[in-house]
Design a protein around this motif. Structure first.
Motif, PDB file in Angstrom:
ATOM      1  N   UNK A  34       8.955  -0.369  -1.107  1.00  0.00           N
ATOM      2  CA  UNK A  34       8.554  -0.910  -2.163  1.00  0.00           C
ATOM      3  C   UNK A  34       8.035   0.298  -2.964  1.00  0.00           C
ATOM      4  N   UNK A  35       9.016   0.135  -4.441  1.00  0.00           N
ATOM      5  CA  UNK A  35       7.925   1.457  -5.224  1.00  0.00           C
ATOM      6  C   UNK A  35       6.206   1.187  -5.706  1.00  0.00           C
ATOM      7  N   UNK A  36       5.820   2.759  -5.503  1.00  0.00           N
ATOM      8  CA  UNK A  36       5.262   2.780  -6.232  1.00  0.00           C
ATOM      9  C   UNK A  36       4.332   2.297  -7.228  1.00  0.00           C
ATOM     10  N   UNK A  37       5.031   1.167  -8.807  1.00  0.00           N
ATOM     11  CA  UNK A  37       4.378   0.976  -9.487  1.00  0.00           C
ATOM     12  C   UNK A  37       4.235  -0.895  -8.735  1.00  0.00           C
ATOM     13  N   UNK A  38       4.437  -0.842  -7.909  1.00  0.00           N
ATOM     14  CA  UNK A  38       4.108  -2.249  -7.630  1.00  0.00           C
ATOM     15  C   UNK A  38       2.789  -2.465  -6.777  1.00  0.00           C
ATOM     16  N   UNK A  39       2.702  -1.104  -5.664  1.00  0.00           N
ATOM     17  CA  UNK A  39       1.700  -1.108  -5.642  1.00  0.00           C
ATOM     18  C   UNK A  39       0.812  -1.029  -5.928  1.00  0.00           C
ATOM     19  N   UNK A  40       0.154  -0.445  -7.591  1.00  0.00           N
ATOM     20  CA  UNK A  40      -0.901  -0.052  -8.453  1.00  0.00           C
ATOM     21  C   UNK A  40      -1.839  -1.427  -8.427  1.00  0.00           C
ATOM     22  N   UNK A  41      -3.259  -1.290  -8.438  1.00  0.00           N
ATOM     23  CA  UNK A  41      -3.704  -2.462  -8.402  1.00  0.00           C
ATOM     24  C   UNK A  41      -4.743  -2.071  -9.577  1.00  0.00           C
TER      25      UNK A  41
ATOM     26  N   UNK B 237       0.287  -1.317  -0.428  1.00  0.00           N
ATOM     27  CA  UNK B 237      -0.397   0.149  -0.236  1.00  0.00           C
ATOM     28  C   UNK B 237       0.731   0.925  -0.017  1.00  0.00           C
ATOM     29  N   UNK B 238       0.229   2.581   0.200  1.00  0.00           N
ATOM     30  CA  UNK B 238       0.695   3.709   0.655  1.00  0.00           C
ATOM     31  C   UNK B 238       1.717   3.433   1.031  1.00  0.00           C
TER      32      UNK B 238
ATOM     33  N   UNK C  35       3.150  11.395  -6.808  1.00  0.00           N
ATOM     34  CA  UNK C  35       2.210  12.304  -7.617  1.00  0.00           C
ATOM     35  C   UNK C  35       3.001  12.976  -9.253  1.00  0.00           C
ATOM     36  N   UNK C  36       3.601  13.011  -9.225  1.00  0.00           N
ATOM     37  CA  UNK C  36       5.079  13.824 -10.607  1.00  0.00           C
ATOM     38  C   UNK C  36       4.779  12.889 -11.253  1.00  0.00           C
ATOM     39  N   UNK C  37       5.226  11.660 -10.925  1.00  0.00           N
ATOM     40  CA  UNK C  37       5.546  10.300 -12.116  1.00  0.00           C
ATOM     41  C   UNK C  37       4.308  10.353 -12.151  1.00  0.00           C
ATOM     42  N   UNK C  38       3.193   9.881 -11.402  1.00  0.00           N
ATOM     43  CA  UNK C  38       2.354   9.516 -11.900  1.00  0.00           C
ATOM     44  C   UNK C  38       1.707  10.252 -12.675  1.00  0.00           C
TER      45      UNK C  38
ATOM     46  N   UNK D 209      -8.402  -1.946 -11.011  1.00  0.00           N
ATOM     47  CA  UNK D 209     -10.102  -2.480  -9.923  1.00  0.00           C
ATOM     48  C   UNK D 209     -11.343  -2.756 -11.204  1.00  0.00           C
ATOM     49  N   UNK D 210     -10.715  -2.146 -12.402  1.00  0.00           N
ATOM     50  CA  UNK D 210     -12.003  -1.569 -13.275  1.00  0.00           C
ATOM     51  C   UNK D 210     -11.493  -0.826 -14.922  1.00  0.00           C
ATOM     52  N   UNK D 211     -12.254  -1.612 -15.680  1.00  0.00           N
ATOM     53  CA  UNK D 211     -12.121  -1.208 -16.843  1.00  0.00           C
ATOM     54  C   UNK D 211     -12.875  -0.815 -17.741  1.00  0.00           C
ATOM     55  N   UNK D 212     -13.155   0.614 -18.268  1.00  0.00           N
ATOM     56  CA  UNK D 212     -14.037   1.034 -19.160  1.00  0.00           C
ATOM     57  C   UNK D 212     -14.593   0.522 -20.491  1.00  0.00           C
ATOM     58  N   UNK D 213     -14.830   1.235 -21.102  1.00  0.00           N
ATOM     59  CA  UNK D 213     -14.577   1.475 -23.230  1.00  0.00           C
ATOM     60  C   UNK D 213     -13.491   1.409 -23.510  1.00  0.00           C
ATOM     61  N   UNK D 214     -12.497   2.529 -22.762  1.00  0.00           N
ATOM     62  CA  UNK D 214     -11.319   3.001 -23.776  1.00  0.00           C
ATOM     63  C   UNK D 214     -10.682   3.439 -22.509  1.00  0.00           C
ATOM     64  N   UNK D 215     -10.783   3.650 -21.061  1.00  0.00           N
ATOM     65  CA  UNK D 215     -10.285   3.934 -20.394  1.00  0.00           C
ATOM     66  C   UNK D 215      -9.865   2.857 -18.807  1.00  0.00           C
ATOM     67  N   UNK D 216      -9.776   2.907 -17.690  1.00  0.00           N
ATOM     68  CA  UNK D 216      -8.965   2.101 -16.763  1.00  0.00           C
ATOM     69  C   UNK D 216      -9.332   2.823 -15.415  1.00  0.00           C
ATOM     70  N   UNK D 217      -9.768   1.755 -14.649  1.00  0.00           N
ATOM     71  CA  UNK D 217      -8.965   2.599 -13.452  1.00  0.00           C
ATOM     72  C   UNK D 217      -8.062   1.241 -12.313  1.00  0.00           C
ATOM     73  N   UNK D 218      -6.990   2.192 -12.061  1.00  0.00           N
ATOM     74  CA  UNK D 218      -6.328   1.878 -11.552  1.00  0.00           C
ATOM     75  C   UNK D 218      -5.918   2.314  -9.675  1.00  0.00           C
ATOM     76  N   UNK D 219      -5.585   1.510  -8.804  1.00  0.00           N
ATOM     77  CA  UNK D 219      -5.685   2.397  -7.353  1.00  0.00           C
ATOM     78  C   UNK D 219      -4.013   1.313  -6.268  1.00  0.00           C
ATOM     79  N   UNK D 220      -3.887   2.812  -6.075  1.00  0.00           N
ATOM     80  CA  UNK D 220      -3.114   2.142  -4.891  1.00  0.00           C
ATOM     81  C   UNK D 220      -3.605   1.830  -3.178  1.00  0.00           C
ATOM     82  N   UNK D 221      -3.880   1.343  -2.717  1.00  0.00           N
ATOM     83  CA  UNK D 221      -4.445   1.573  -1.767  1.00  0.00           C
ATOM     84  C   UNK D 221      -3.617   1.706  -0.344  1.00  0.00           C
ATOM     85  N   UNK D 222      -4.712   1.727   0.538  1.00  0.00           N
ATOM     86  CA  UNK D 222      -3.384   3.170   1.434  1.00  0.00           C
ATOM     87  C   UNK D 222      -2.616   2.156   2.912  1.00  0.00           C
ATOM     88  N   UNK D 223      -3.204   1.148   2.933  1.00  0.00           N
ATOM     89  CA  UNK D 223      -2.175  -0.080   3.413  1.00  0.00           C
ATOM     90  C   UNK D 223      -2.002   0.473   5.107  1.00  0.00           C
TER      91      UNK D 223
END
Length: 658
Positions: free
Chosen positions: A585-592, A576-577, A627-630, A594-608
């Motif tokens: 851990x690095x932030x890429x490994x924390x990304x999950x 988590x965050x 935030x800068x890298x994201x 959670x949902x895919x749209x027609x042309x987009x998607x939703x990823x999440x970094x949980x709090x932990x």
């Protein structure tokens, strides 16, 4: 939801005047808070009803008595004594009679009678429980007594009535008895006077023959006869008023003994001084009238001064009553007796002056008759003596009969209109009435509290209140507890666009895009004042709406162990965050995902969960680096921050957003 650019703009604006609530808004407020109004009414009803049940019941018994005007006067209307008053309260006003009933001369015997019947009352308790009041505009007096037992209330009311009846009877009997004795002696003297007068005129006629008076002599003789008749009537009235004055002074002396000496001494001295001034004014008035100035401005001025002096005496007595120590309630009775004494003294003084004036006029006319003819004068005097003696004998005999009737009268002056009956229901408390009053008061109080709370409440509840602050609304999310109560989001297997909640978030996303155009914000921060206001639900569903528009969205749970996106979205076990900020851990490994749209998607970094002994904060440089890298990898980054009143450090993280 509102736009951040508009919020920043309103910070520099002055607060607009609040809008007044109209009738429809007030009714709507009452409908929304109906449960509180009903609760207040129920509480008021219940409290009043329960209080009535625990209160000691109080019963009231009353008796109504008709007291005829001139209570104990039995003289005939055409009698010269018709203006006189007998015993008791006599010609006193109804208010004075009510004061007598509440005075010790009536209550003390009533207490003794109650004690003989086995009922012990304290004087003050009976005085405070006794109420005397007139019935409408009649001569009927209502005597009522309150007690915690109905029998005691009825007995006390009857005892007070009987005590007042006995007091009135004693006064009337005493007055009539003294008047009868006086009249009997006067009748006997008048009878002797008649006999002597008739004998004297017969002897004069035998010695001198019949003498005829001239018209002038006859006129003077008749005038003297009339004056002597008036003198006799005045002397009778003077004697009667003098007896009443003596009786009043005796009662006044008794009342003085029931009051503190310090109070009565000062009052008596004051009244004596004022009476002396008043007597001087009245004597001066009588002198003016004797000089033939009746109706003149001087007489009118003296009348005003005399009236002013009477008012001053009453004012001084009222002032003394307020300052006197009177635990037994005697002062009103004492005050009434003082005023009655002043009134009677003035009448006695006036009758004495009238007597002196009549005697003076009789002497003047007799001297004038003597100058005309000594023999005519002697004959006229004898003839006049016979007539006066006969008139006096007839008058005194008539008044003697009236006095005898007064002695035979028992209780004719007091007519019981409504006798005392045993009260069945208490006058206090009245549970039904009190409960109804409590219900009404509860309604008023609770309604007032609702309006007061609304007036003092400065929270935002609808679009109208935001408009008064100069803030534009991005969108409104409808209530949908069934869809949001489990996961805080519209079900994934549903059509997001067709669902009312999903459609609302899509409108919000469109409003954001249109508000900023090509320079739309990349990083959004979502927070609230306190917990459980729906910020995590808004953050997640806003990300889904953006994914529906073909954007890649990253949700960052910055609540750091508090309920946030991790509770609203089902996620797999992953760093988590908190672990990323602790550099575990690095932030890429924390990304999950959670949902895919027609042309987009939703990823999440949980709090932990934060590691013990290590400080993880959204204020750290690592968080800003994430935030800068994201920004370079996602179209939108939405941060779910902790409530500001719970964790103020979220303000710094919000400053790093767009």
């Amino acid at each position: 939801m509102n736009g951040s650019n508009n919020i920043n703009r309103t910070n520099t604006q002055s607060s607009p005047e609040p809008e007044e609530l109209d009738l429809s808004e007030l009714l709507g407020l009452l409908r929304r808070k109906a449960w509180l109004v009903i609760l207040g009414a129920v509480l008021g009803f219940g409290a009043a009803f329960l209080a009535s049940l625990v209160m000691t019941p109080v019963y009231e018994a009353d008796v109504q008595v008709l007291i005829s005007e001139g209570e104990t006067t039995v003289t005939m209307p055409d009698s010269p004594m018709a203006l006189l008053t007998g015993g008791g309260s006599g010609g006193a006003s109804l208010a004075n009679r009510m004061q007598i009933i509440k005075s010790p001369v009536v209550l003390e015997p009533a207490l003794s009678e109650l004690a003989e019947n086995g009922q012990i009352w304290e004087y003050r308790r009976l005085y405070e429980s006794l109420q005397i009041q007139p019935v409408n505009d009649t001569d009927v007096i209502e005597i009522s007594v309150e007690a915690q037992d109905p029998v005691r209330a009825k007995s006390a009311a009857e005892a007070v009535l009987e005590s007042y009846r006995d007091y009135s009877d004693r006064q009337a009997q005493d007055q009539s008895h003294r008047m009868k004795e006086f009249l009997e002696s006067q009748v006997e003297q008048a009878e002797t006077r008649v006999q002597n007068a008739q004998k004297a005129i017969r002897e004069f006629q035998q010695d001198s023959g019949i003498i005829y008076l001239t018209s002038e002599e006859q006129k003077l003789s008749e005038l003297v006869t009339e004056l002597e008749r008036q003198l006799i009537e005045t002397e009778i009235r003077l004697h009667d008023k003098s007896m009443q004055l003596a009786h009043t002074q005796d009662e006044l002396e008794l009342a003085r003994r029931l009051l503190p000496e310090a109070d009565t001494v000062g009052i008596d001295k004051m009244v004596e001084e004022l009476q002396q001034v008043q007597a001087e004014l009245k004597a001066k008035r009588a002198e003016y009238i004797a000089r033939g100035l009746e109706g003149s401005p001087e007489i009118e001025q003296l009348d005003r001064q005399i009236d002013g002096m009477s008012q001053q005496i009453q004012a001084e007595l009222s002032s003394a009553a307020e300052q006197a120590e009177d635990p037994r309630g005697t002062f009103p009775y004492y005050r009434q007796l003082v005023l009655k004494q002043i009134e009677l003294q003035a009448v006695v003084d006036g009758l004495k002056n009238q007597t002196d004036l009549l005697e003076e006029r009789i002497g003047e006319h007799e001297e004038e008759l003597w100058r005309l003819s000594d023999r005519a004068f002697e004959y006229a005097a004898l003839e006049r003596e016979v007539e006066v003696a006969n008139n006096a004998y007839a008058l005194l005999s008539e008044e003697l009969e009236h006095a005898k009737i007064a002695l035979e009268q028992d209780r004719a002056a007091l007519d019981v209109i409504s006798p005392a009956v045993l009260p069945e229901d208490p006058v206090r408390p009245r549970p039904r009435l009190n409960a109804a009053i409590g219900l009404v008061l509860g309604l008023f109080v609770s309604t007032g509290l609702v309006f007061a709370a609304e007036y003092m409440d400065n929270t935002v509840k609808d679009r109208r209140q935001l408009r008064t602050l100069g803030i534009s609304v991005l969108g409104t999310i409808p209530r949908c507890k069934e869809a949001l109560k489990q996961s805080g989001a519209v079900p994934v297997n549903g059509n997001f666009r067709s669902h009312p909640v999903g459609a609302a978030f899509i409108r919000i996303e469109s409003s954001l895009r249109l508000a900023h155009g090509e320079e739309r914000p990349r990083v959004l921060a979502c927070t609230s004042a306190v917990s459980d206001e729906g910020k995590s639900t808004v953050a997640f569903n806003l990300g889904r709406a953006m994914a529906q528009s073909g954007h890649r969205v990253l949700l960052v749970d910055g609540t750091m162990g508090q309920p946030g996106l991790g509770h609203a979205v089902e996620t797999a076990k992953a760093p988590g965050l908190a672990a990323v900020l602790a550099e575990q851990a690095d932030w890429e490994s924390a990304v999950q995902n959670v949902e895919d749209g027609p042309d987009g998607s939703v990823d999440l970094i949980a709090g932990g969960e934060p590691s013990s002994g290590t400080i993880q904060s959204v204020r750290s440089p690592v968080f800003k680096e994430i935030l800068q890298q994201a920004r370079g990898r996602y179209d939108q980054v939405i941060i779910d921050l902790p409530p500001l009143l719970v964790s103020p450090e979220g303000l710094e993280a919000a400053a790093a957003s767009d």
